[in-house]
Design a protein around this motif. Structure first.
Motif, short mmCIF file in Angstrom:
data_model
loop_
_atom_site.label_atom_id
_atom_site.label_comp_id
_atom_site.label_asym_id
_atom_site.label_seq_id
_atom_site.Cartn_x
_atom_site.Cartn_y
_atom_site.Cartn_z
N PRO A 1 0.83 -1.21 0.00
CA PRO A 1 0.00 0.00 0.00
C PRO A 1 0.86 1.26 0.00
O PRO A 1 1.97 1.26 0.55
N LYS A 2 0.36 2.32 -0.61
CA LYS A 2 1.11 3.58 -0.65
C LYS A 2 1.27 4.17 0.74
O LYS A 2 2.14 5.02 0.96
N SER A 3 0.46 3.73 1.67
CA SER A 3 0.56 4.22 3.05
C SER A 3 1.70 3.55 3.81
O SER A 3 2.02 3.94 4.93
N ALA A 4 2.33 2.54 3.22
CA ALA A 4 3.42 1.82 3.89
C ALA A 4 4.63 2.74 4.07
O ALA A 4 4.86 3.67 3.30
N ALA A 5 5.41 2.45 5.09
CA ALA A 5 6.64 3.20 5.32
C ALA A 5 7.58 3.01 4.14
O ALA A 5 7.59 1.97 3.49
N ILE A 6 8.39 4.03 3.88
CA ILE A 6 9.25 3.99 2.69
C ILE A 6 10.24 2.85 2.77
O ILE A 6 10.63 2.28 1.73
N ASP A 7 10.66 2.45 3.98
CA ASP A 7 11.59 1.32 4.05
C ASP A 7 10.92 0.03 3.62
O ASP A 7 11.58 -0.89 3.13
N ARG A 8 9.59 -0.03 3.75
CA ARG A 8 8.85 -1.20 3.26
C ARG A 8 8.87 -1.23 1.73
O ARG A 8 8.99 -2.29 1.12
N VAL A 9 8.77 -0.06 1.12
CA VAL A 9 8.81 0.04 -0.34
C VAL A 9 10.19 -0.35 -0.86
O VAL A 9 10.32 -1.14 -1.80
N THR A 10 11.23 0.20 -0.26
CA THR A 10 12.59 -0.12 -0.71
C THR A 10 12.91 -1.59 -0.46
O THR A 10 13.61 -2.22 -1.27
N ALA A 11 12.39 -2.16 0.63
CA ALA A 11 12.59 -3.59 0.88
C ALA A 11 11.92 -4.42 -0.21
O ALA A 11 12.48 -5.42 -0.67
N ALA A 12 10.73 -4.00 -0.64
CA ALA A 12 10.02 -4.72 -1.70
C ALA A 12 10.79 -4.63 -3.01
O ALA A 12 10.84 -5.60 -3.77
N VAL A 13 11.37 -3.47 -3.30
CA VAL A 13 12.16 -3.29 -4.52
C VAL A 13 13.37 -4.21 -4.50
O VAL A 13 13.67 -4.91 -5.48
N ARG A 14 14.08 -4.22 -3.38
CA ARG A 14 15.28 -5.07 -3.29
C ARG A 14 14.91 -6.55 -3.36
O ARG A 14 15.61 -7.34 -4.00
N ALA A 15 13.82 -6.92 -2.70
CA ALA A 15 13.39 -8.32 -2.74
C ALA A 15 13.02 -8.72 -4.16
O ALA A 15 13.40 -9.80 -4.64
N ALA A 16 12.26 -7.86 -4.84
CA ALA A 16 11.83 -8.16 -6.21
C ALA A 16 13.02 -8.34 -7.14
O ALA A 16 12.99 -9.19 -8.05
N ALA A 17 14.06 -7.56 -6.93
CA ALA A 17 15.25 -7.66 -7.78
C ALA A 17 15.92 -9.02 -7.68
O ALA A 17 16.64 -9.44 -8.58
N THR A 18 15.67 -9.76 -6.58
CA THR A 18 16.24 -11.09 -6.40
C THR A 18 15.21 -12.18 -6.63
O THR A 18 15.49 -13.36 -6.41
N GLY A 19 13.98 -11.78 -7.02
CA GLY A 19 12.93 -12.76 -7.27
C GLY A 19 12.12 -13.12 -6.05
O GLY A 19 11.31 -14.05 -6.08
N ALA A 20 12.30 -12.39 -4.94
CA ALA A 20 11.57 -12.68 -3.70
C ALA A 20 10.38 -11.74 -3.56
O ALA A 20 10.26 -10.73 -4.25
#
Length: 219
Positions: free
Chosen positions: A103-122
């Motif tokens: 959600p856009k209401s999530a903390a920015i570190d949650r967004v960056t964590a999702a980006v990093r995870a996605a880059a590894t297929g997680a």
């Protein structure tokens, strides 16, 4: 360096995400798009590693983008970032190929964590979304479904349920990355699952890993 494309029909949102992400030393924002059709063109031209995708957009919405990408040879990892974090929308997005739903209401570190995870297929999923997915996959639990898997395949499935990428699974189990990829393919076939996210949720539901270890984004 993780190359990111930001897709949202609100310029102020794109600018805000760009500013925040560009503070991260391992992230590069390579482009922006204001609608789904422009997003597909940008993906073809820029080949980003990760797409941050809004679901509600003009011309072509997020679901349309995800559906179109299923037929493309190059498919970046997709993190859905939305103002409408309903469980049903999340399930539809994941079915269409999204790795994470934040959600856009999530903390920015949650967004960056999702980006990093996605880059590894997680994947990074909200707890309520995870619960709904587990419920949807219970129909696969039958009589001893894990008996279809070899011991090594169950070990690989457990690592997937911890949210680990193929590289991380290979390191944890002392296997080659290509070998892990073959195991993942075999697991999906034997359990009649669509993708690694469904496999991870299924592994959690079967109790292969404790819930507090599941789909972690910090590994």
């Amino acid at each position: 360096m993780i190359r990111v494309l930001i897709v949202d029909d609100h310029q102020v949102v794109r600018e805000g995400l760009r500013f925040v992400l560009e503070q991260e030393p391992d992230v590069e924002v390579v482009g922006e798009a204001g609608d789904g059709r422009a997003a597909l063109q940008a993906i073809h031209e820029l080949a980003p590693d990760v797409v941050l995708l809004d679901m509600m957009m003009p011309v072509l919405d997020g679901t349309g983008v995800l559906t179109a990408l299923q037929h493309e040879q190059y498919r970046p990892a997709v993190v859905v970032l939305t103002s409408f974090p309903g469980e049903e929308q999340a399930i539809e997005a994941i079915k269409a190929g999204a790795l994470s739903y934040v959600p856009k209401s999530a903390a920015i570190d949650r967004v960056t964590a999702a980006v990093r995870a996605a880059a590894t297929g997680a994947s990074v999923l909200e707890p309520d979304v995870t619960a709904v997915l587990i419920s949807r996959l219970r129909e696969l639990s039958g009589d001893g479904p894990l008996t279809k898997l070899s011991v090594r395949e169950r070990e690989v499935l457990a690592e997937l349920s911890r949210g680990r990428s193929n590289r991380e699974v290979a390191r944890a189990l002392s296997l080659g990355e290509q070998t892990v990829k073959s195991y993942v393919s075999s697991i999906l076939t034997k359990l009649d699952l669509k993708d690694r996210t469904q496999a991870a949720i299924f592994g959690i539901q079967q109790g292969l890993v404790p819930l507090n270890e599941a789909l972690r984004s910090d590994e």
